[in-house]
Write a protein that holds these residues in place. Structure first.
Motif, mmCIF file in Angstrom:
data_model
loop_
_atom_site.group_PDB
_atom_site.id
_atom_site.type_symbol
_atom_site.label_atom_id
_atom_site.label_comp_id
_atom_site.label_asym_id
_atom_site.label_seq_id
_atom_site.Cartn_x
_atom_site.Cartn_y
_atom_site.Cartn_z
ATOM 1 N N SER A 195 -13.236 27.365 -25.890
ATOM 2 C CA SER A 195 -13.177 26.419 -27.174
ATOM 3 C C SER A 195 -11.702 25.897 -27.222
ATOM 4 O O SER A 195 -11.504 24.844 -27.642
ATOM 5 C CB SER A 195 -13.552 27.402 -28.256
ATOM 6 N N ILE A 196 -10.745 26.713 -27.323
ATOM 7 C CA ILE A 196 -9.330 26.536 -27.640
ATOM 8 C C ILE A 196 -8.802 25.436 -26.637
ATOM 9 O O ILE A 196 -8.148 24.564 -27.094
ATOM 10 C CB ILE A 196 -8.592 27.820 -27.746
ATOM 11 N N ALA A 197 -9.446 25.829 -25.442
ATOM 12 C CA ALA A 197 -9.094 24.801 -24.302
ATOM 13 C C ALA A 197 -9.297 23.229 -24.537
ATOM 14 O O ALA A 197 -8.747 22.392 -24.389
ATOM 15 C CB ALA A 197 -9.155 25.206 -22.963
ATOM 16 N N ARG A 198 -10.648 23.388 -24.943
ATOM 17 C CA ARG A 198 -11.210 21.944 -25.377
ATOM 18 C C ARG A 198 -10.464 21.298 -26.470
ATOM 19 O O ARG A 198 -10.166 20.173 -26.472
ATOM 20 C CB ARG A 198 -12.382 22.174 -25.468
ATOM 21 N N ILE A 199 -10.069 21.908 -27.398
ATOM 22 C CA ILE A 199 -9.256 21.498 -28.696
ATOM 23 C C ILE A 199 -7.812 20.974 -28.152
ATOM 24 O O ILE A 199 -7.536 19.939 -28.295
ATOM 25 C CB ILE A 199 -9.022 22.732 -29.743
ATOM 26 N N LYS A 200 -7.177 21.972 -27.047
ATOM 27 C CA LYS A 200 -5.697 21.375 -26.876
ATOM 28 C C LYS A 200 -5.807 20.375 -25.697
ATOM 29 O O LYS A 200 -4.878 19.565 -25.427
ATOM 30 C CB LYS A 200 -5.178 22.771 -26.260
ATOM 31 N N TYR A 201 -6.928 20.323 -24.779
ATOM 32 C CA TYR A 201 -6.702 19.557 -23.396
ATOM 33 C C TYR A 201 -7.958 18.591 -23.249
ATOM 34 O O TYR A 201 -7.835 17.698 -22.377
ATOM 35 C CB TYR A 201 -6.668 20.515 -22.255
ATOM 36 N N HIS A 202 -8.914 18.533 -24.120
ATOM 37 C CA HIS A 202 -9.998 17.583 -24.155
ATOM 38 C C HIS A 202 -10.344 17.093 -25.360
ATOM 39 O O HIS A 202 -11.309 16.249 -25.539
ATOM 40 C CB HIS A 202 -11.202 18.300 -23.381
ATOM 41 N N GLY A 203 -9.408 16.871 -26.404
ATOM 42 C CA GLY A 203 -9.491 16.163 -27.585
ATOM 43 C C GLY A 203 -10.562 16.760 -28.613
ATOM 44 O O GLY A 203 -10.985 15.928 -29.452
ATOM 45 N N ARG A 204 -11.117 17.918 -28.583
ATOM 46 C CA ARG A 204 -12.011 18.327 -29.494
ATOM 47 C C ARG A 204 -11.416 18.798 -30.671
ATOM 48 O O ARG A 204 -11.622 19.886 -31.180
ATOM 49 C CB ARG A 204 -12.985 19.502 -28.821
ATOM 50 N N ARG A 205 -10.470 18.179 -31.458
ATOM 51 C CA ARG A 205 -9.813 18.207 -32.782
ATOM 52 C C ARG A 205 -10.924 18.624 -33.730
ATOM 53 O O ARG A 205 -10.524 19.365 -34.653
ATOM 54 C CB ARG A 205 -8.858 17.331 -32.904
ATOM 55 N N GLU A 206 -12.099 18.128 -33.779
ATOM 56 C CA GLU A 206 -13.204 18.368 -34.628
ATOM 57 C C GLU A 206 -13.462 19.986 -34.882
ATOM 58 O O GLU A 206 -14.029 20.268 -35.862
ATOM 59 C CB GLU A 206 -14.289 17.316 -34.609
ATOM 60 N N TYR A 207 -13.355 20.544 -33.735
ATOM 61 C CA TYR A 207 -13.483 22.060 -33.946
ATOM 62 C C TYR A 207 -12.647 22.704 -35.061
ATOM 63 O O TYR A 207 -12.988 23.818 -35.563
ATOM 64 C CB TYR A 207 -13.227 22.895 -32.451
ATOM 65 N N LEU A 208 -11.551 22.466 -35.197
ATOM 66 C CA LEU A 208 -10.252 23.048 -36.160
ATOM 67 C C LEU A 208 -11.135 22.953 -37.516
ATOM 68 O O LEU A 208 -10.483 23.670 -38.378
ATOM 69 C CB LEU A 208 -9.154 22.262 -35.959
ATOM 70 N N SER A 209 -11.912 21.981 -37.899
ATOM 71 C CA SER A 209 -12.489 22.162 -39.241
ATOM 72 C C SER A 209 -13.160 23.443 -39.467
ATOM 73 O O SER A 209 -13.359 24.168 -40.212
ATOM 74 C CB SER A 209 -13.296 20.949 -39.487
ATOM 75 N N PHE A 210 -13.942 23.747 -38.267
ATOM 76 C CA PHE A 210 -14.860 24.854 -38.313
ATOM 77 C C PHE A 210 -13.894 26.096 -38.261
ATOM 78 O O PHE A 210 -14.110 26.946 -38.959
ATOM 79 C CB PHE A 210 -15.923 24.825 -37.174
ATOM 80 N N TYR A 211 -12.898 26.285 -37.461
ATOM 81 C CA TYR A 211 -11.916 27.606 -37.503
ATOM 82 C C TYR A 211 -11.368 27.299 -38.756
ATOM 83 O O TYR A 211 -10.834 28.568 -39.188
ATOM 84 C CB TYR A 211 -11.100 27.270 -36.399
ATOM 85 N N GLY A 212 -10.826 26.434 -39.385
ATOM 86 C CA GLY A 212 -10.253 26.389 -40.681
ATOM 87 C C GLY A 212 -10.913 27.053 -41.737
ATOM 88 O O GLY A 212 -10.716 27.942 -42.466
ATOM 89 N N GLU A 213 -12.470 26.684 -41.768
ATOM 90 C CA GLU A 213 -13.194 27.110 -42.523
ATOM 91 C C GLU A 213 -13.569 28.525 -42.493
ATOM 92 O O GLU A 213 -13.776 29.411 -43.288
ATOM 93 C CB GLU A 213 -14.442 26.309 -42.694
ATOM 94 N N LEU A 214 -13.692 28.927 -41.226
ATOM 95 C CA LEU A 214 -13.950 30.451 -40.978
ATOM 96 C C LEU A 214 -12.581 31.133 -41.394
ATOM 97 O O LEU A 214 -12.680 32.429 -41.975
ATOM 98 C CB LEU A 214 -14.089 30.670 -39.368
ATOM 99 N N SER A 215 -11.423 30.537 -40.917
ATOM 100 C CA SER A 215 -10.122 31.371 -41.588
ATOM 101 C C SER A 215 -10.251 31.829 -42.941
ATOM 102 O O SER A 215 -9.807 32.973 -43.388
ATOM 103 C CB SER A 215 -8.757 30.794 -41.177
ATOM 104 N N ALA A 216 -10.362 30.636 -43.725
ATOM 105 C CA ALA A 216 -10.345 30.724 -45.079
ATOM 106 C C ALA A 216 -11.452 31.563 -45.620
ATOM 107 O O ALA A 216 -11.280 32.489 -46.659
ATOM 108 C CB ALA A 216 -10.521 29.589 -45.776
#
Length: 254
Positions: free
Chosen positions: A104-125
């Protein structure tokens, strides 16, 4: 039809209409995907039901320094933190590292899946938001990317994660507080000593206002702590008094 108080300005309803239309078009062209398996989600889903078990929050007992899971509460610190001295006060590691989280993190960093970060930000909060707010933080500080890597990737994943957490918790984000002055090699290819040496050379203080006294660093993965330590040292050098860290994932010691 008459509206109470008069007709609304054309710009008001037309702007809202255009916004809704834009979201509809974007959803059609780029449907939301599961942050774990990347499959297209059903309406209203944030993650595939079958992928929910892949989200494993770091379990107690936790290292009192870095926040990774340890085998025994009597130990207090993980083996890594017993061997090394860190400049940050203590840290949080949100999730246990696994093959699914790694992909999942590799897709964020190397394949443009920046939209995952909204989910992870909500999970963190949701998981540690109250604890973060109890620290009376002045700001969140994302770990910086070197300008060359930022140019190639198009975004800093740590900054986008920090922005989503900050938005939800009403905390300011200071992406300019740290600078990455050297484009380091991929840390996964280095041993712990090489990681620490390269990162200490790479991170420098940026624009840090005098009012910034308590901050939380934000990054994606905690491995040996070399990146967080380099950032913490730079912030200490600039006079920041309290430094914490939040990393999305890391390996438990047990």
């Amino acid at each position: 039809m008459k509206f109470p108080g008069g007709d609304p300005p054309i710009s008001s309803w037309s702007g809202a209409l255009l916004g809704e239309l834009r979201e509809t078009v974007l959803s059609s062209l780029f449907p939301p995907r599961c942050p774990i398996c990347d499959r297209v989600l059903s309406p209203g889903e944030r993650i595939c039901p079958s992928c929910v078990p892949c989200i494993r929050p770091m379990q107690r007992p936790l290292c009192l320094k870095c926040g990774r899971g340890i085998a025994s509460e009597e130990a207090e610190l993980c083996e890594n933190c017993r061997r090394r001295r860190f400049s940050f006060d203590f840290g949080f590691i949100l999730l246990e590292y696994s093959d699914e989280i790694s992909e999942s993190i590799a897709r964020i960093k190397y394949h443009g899946r920046r939209e995952y970060l909204s989910f992870y930000g909500e999970l963190s909060a949701g998981l540690i938001g109250e604890r973060l707010l109890s620290l009376s933080l002045d700001a969140l500080v994302p770990v910086p990317l070197h300008r060359e890597r930022l140019r190639r990737r198009g975004y800093n994943q740590a900054e986008l994660l920090a922005e989503r957490i900050g938005e939800l918790l009403k905390l300011p984000v200071y992406p300019a507080a740290l600078r990455r002055v050297r484009n380091t090699k991929a840390l996964k290819n280095l041993n712990p000593e090489e990681r620490a040496r390269d990162m200490q050379r790479a991170i420098r203080p940026g624009r840090i206002p005098d009012s910034l006294r308590s901050v939380c660093l934000v990054d994606d993965i905690f491995t040996t702590g070399a990146t967080v330590e380099a950032c913490s040292s730079a912030l200490r050098e600039a006079g920041v008094a309290k430094i914490y860290s939040l990393c999305l994932a890391g390996r438990a010691e047990r």
